[in-house]
Scaffold this active site. Structure first.
Site, PDB file in Angstrom:
ATOM      1  N   LYS A   4       4.943   5.564   0.346  1.00  6.30           N
ATOM      2  CA  LYS A   4       4.877   4.423   1.565  1.00  6.30           C
ATOM      3  C   LYS A   4       5.936   4.509   2.531  1.00  6.30           C
ATOM      4  O   LYS A   4       5.830   4.571   3.682  1.00  6.30           O
ATOM      5  CB  LYS A   4       4.858   2.978   0.776  1.00  6.30           C
ATOM      6  CG  LYS A   4       3.901   2.521   0.123  1.00  6.30           C
ATOM      7  CD  LYS A   4       3.837   1.478  -0.913  1.00  6.30           C
ATOM      8  CE  LYS A   4       2.569   1.227  -1.589  1.00  6.30           C
ATOM      9  NZ  LYS A   4       2.639   0.007  -2.531  1.00  6.30           N
TER      10      LYS A   4
ATOM     11  N   GLN B  12       7.205  -4.038  -4.567  1.00 11.49           N
ATOM     12  CA  GLN B  12       6.285  -3.315  -5.561  1.00 11.49           C
ATOM     13  C   GLN B  12       6.065  -3.739  -6.938  1.00 11.49           C
ATOM     14  O   GLN B  12       7.057  -4.153  -7.575  1.00 11.49           O
ATOM     15  CB  GLN B  12       6.764  -1.885  -5.518  1.00 11.49           C
ATOM     16  CG  GLN B  12       5.787  -0.896  -6.289  1.00 11.49           C
ATOM     17  CD  GLN B  12       4.516  -0.337  -5.473  1.00 11.49           C
ATOM     18  OE1 GLN B  12       4.610  -0.593  -4.616  1.00 11.49           O
ATOM     19  NE2 GLN B  12       3.513  -0.192  -6.168  1.00 11.49           N
TER      20      GLN B  12
ATOM     21  N   ASP C 278       1.285  -7.335   2.058  1.00 11.21           N
ATOM     22  CA  ASP C 278       0.404  -7.035   0.792  1.00 11.21           C
ATOM     23  C   ASP C 278      -0.522  -8.076   0.920  1.00 11.21           C
ATOM     24  O   ASP C 278      -1.606  -7.898   0.028  1.00 11.21           O
ATOM     25  CB  ASP C 278       1.295  -7.001  -0.457  1.00 11.21           C
ATOM     26  CG  ASP C 278       1.688  -5.981  -0.928  1.00 11.21           C
ATOM     27  OD1 ASP C 278       0.750  -4.728  -1.100  1.00 11.21           O
ATOM     28  OD2 ASP C 278       2.600  -5.738  -1.597  1.00 11.21           O
TER      29      ASP C 278
END
Ligand code: GUN
Length: 304
Positions: free
Chosen positions: A52, A96, A119
């Site tokens: 990412k 994460q 997200d």
């Protein structure tokens, strides 16, 4: 022969478009920024987050990698998130998952400013998505829609069956398909006669996290199969069940001692009209959509 939906090629196209947008924003003095929070040393998470951060660099997006130790407390994480909420150089916050046991994941995700929730995990964004308002949508389901649209697969009026009801994939995928005017069914472990339901699917989305779960007799001939699963196979007998006679997979397995299988049994793909392979299908879209969400968040926050 079924058509293989090339996720890597579609992801490359989206990243190209995001890079163009980043250039246009730079002219206006705006540089989108992503904070990636990686707790401890979970190998899979480290690989994802590295990828990412690298993609941010490739596209001209600023990124800040923050790596608290795996002993971090909920309170410390909340303070960190609050700091990121306040920072003007950060448009997107990615925490994460999974987090260590002692951290209250839900409390943390709820603490992320909805405006920076790239997200799409915050209940405010889930609610916005559900009620048809502009929202940051979860990246993997958003990627599923991009694959379908960019491959010219009709969605409107089609029967879409989603197997799996997670907050991160199944539910938002169903919602996005509904917004595209599909007739949606969500299935799960308690669904009676699952095969009878999945055989109705023109579009079958497999997101249950169980290797090879969708078998050939569960698929309507000619259906489009979107396989969201990523499962590592290390057992030889299990490998043979999926890939016996597949020379390329044999080579991978011999070299690495493992290979990846989705939630769909490879033989089920043979019945499909089109399908996303694993790896190389939905996976590459997740990062591309994260980049797209970061740029979108940067624009929304500035009223652009
Ligand atoms: N862990 C596995 N997939 C994801 C994802 O899409 N986002 C985050 N934040 N964590 C993950």
């Amino acid at each position: 022969m079924p058509k293989v939906l090339d996720g890597a090629a579609i992801a490359a196209q989206i990243k190209q478009e995001v890079a163009e947008e980043v250039k246009l924003l730079a002219v206006r003095g705006v540089r989108p920024g992503l904070a990636a929070v990686l707790v401890g040393h979970v190998p899979a998470s480290e690989i994802y987050v590295r990828s990412k951060v690298q993609t941010c660099a490739d596209l001209g997006i600023f990124s800040d990698l923050i790596s608290p130790p795996d002993t971090v407390t909920t309170e410390e994480m909340l303070e960190l998130v609050e700091n990121l909420n306040q920072r003007d150089d950060i448009d997107g916050i990615l925490i994460q998952l999974p987090l260590p046991k002692q951290v209250d994941t839900k409390a943390l995700l709820d603490a992320v400013s909805p405006a920076k929730d790239v997200d799409g995990f915050h209940p405010v964004n889930a609610g916005r998505l559900q009620s048809g308002r502009p929202a940051l949508a979860p990246c993997t389901p958003a990627g599923v829609i991009e694959i379908l649209k960019r491959s010219g697969i009709p969605i409107s009026g089609q029967n879409a069956v989603v197997v799996g009801r997670s907050d991160i994939v199944g539910k938002p995928a169903a919602m996005l398909l509904l917004h595209e005017n599909a007739t949606i069914t969500i299935c799960h472990s308690k669904t009676r006669d699952l095969g009878a339901v999945t055989r109705q699917a023109d579009i079958l989305v497999a997101a249950i996290g169980r290797p090879g779960f969708i078998t050939p007799e569960m698929v309507k001939p000619g259906a489009t199969i979107i396989d969201v699963g990523i499962n590592r196979v290390t057992d030889r007998a299990e490998f043979d069940r999926y890939f016996a006679g597949n020379a390329k997979r044999e080579a991978t397995f011999a070299k690495r001692g493992s290979t990846i299988v989705g939630d769909v049994h490879p033989h089920a793909f043979e019945i499909a009209g089109a399908y996303t392979p694993v790896p190389g299908g939905v996976g590459p879209l997740t990062i591309a959509m994260l980049m797209a969400n970061t740029v979108r968040a940067a624009k929304m926050r500035r009223g652009l």
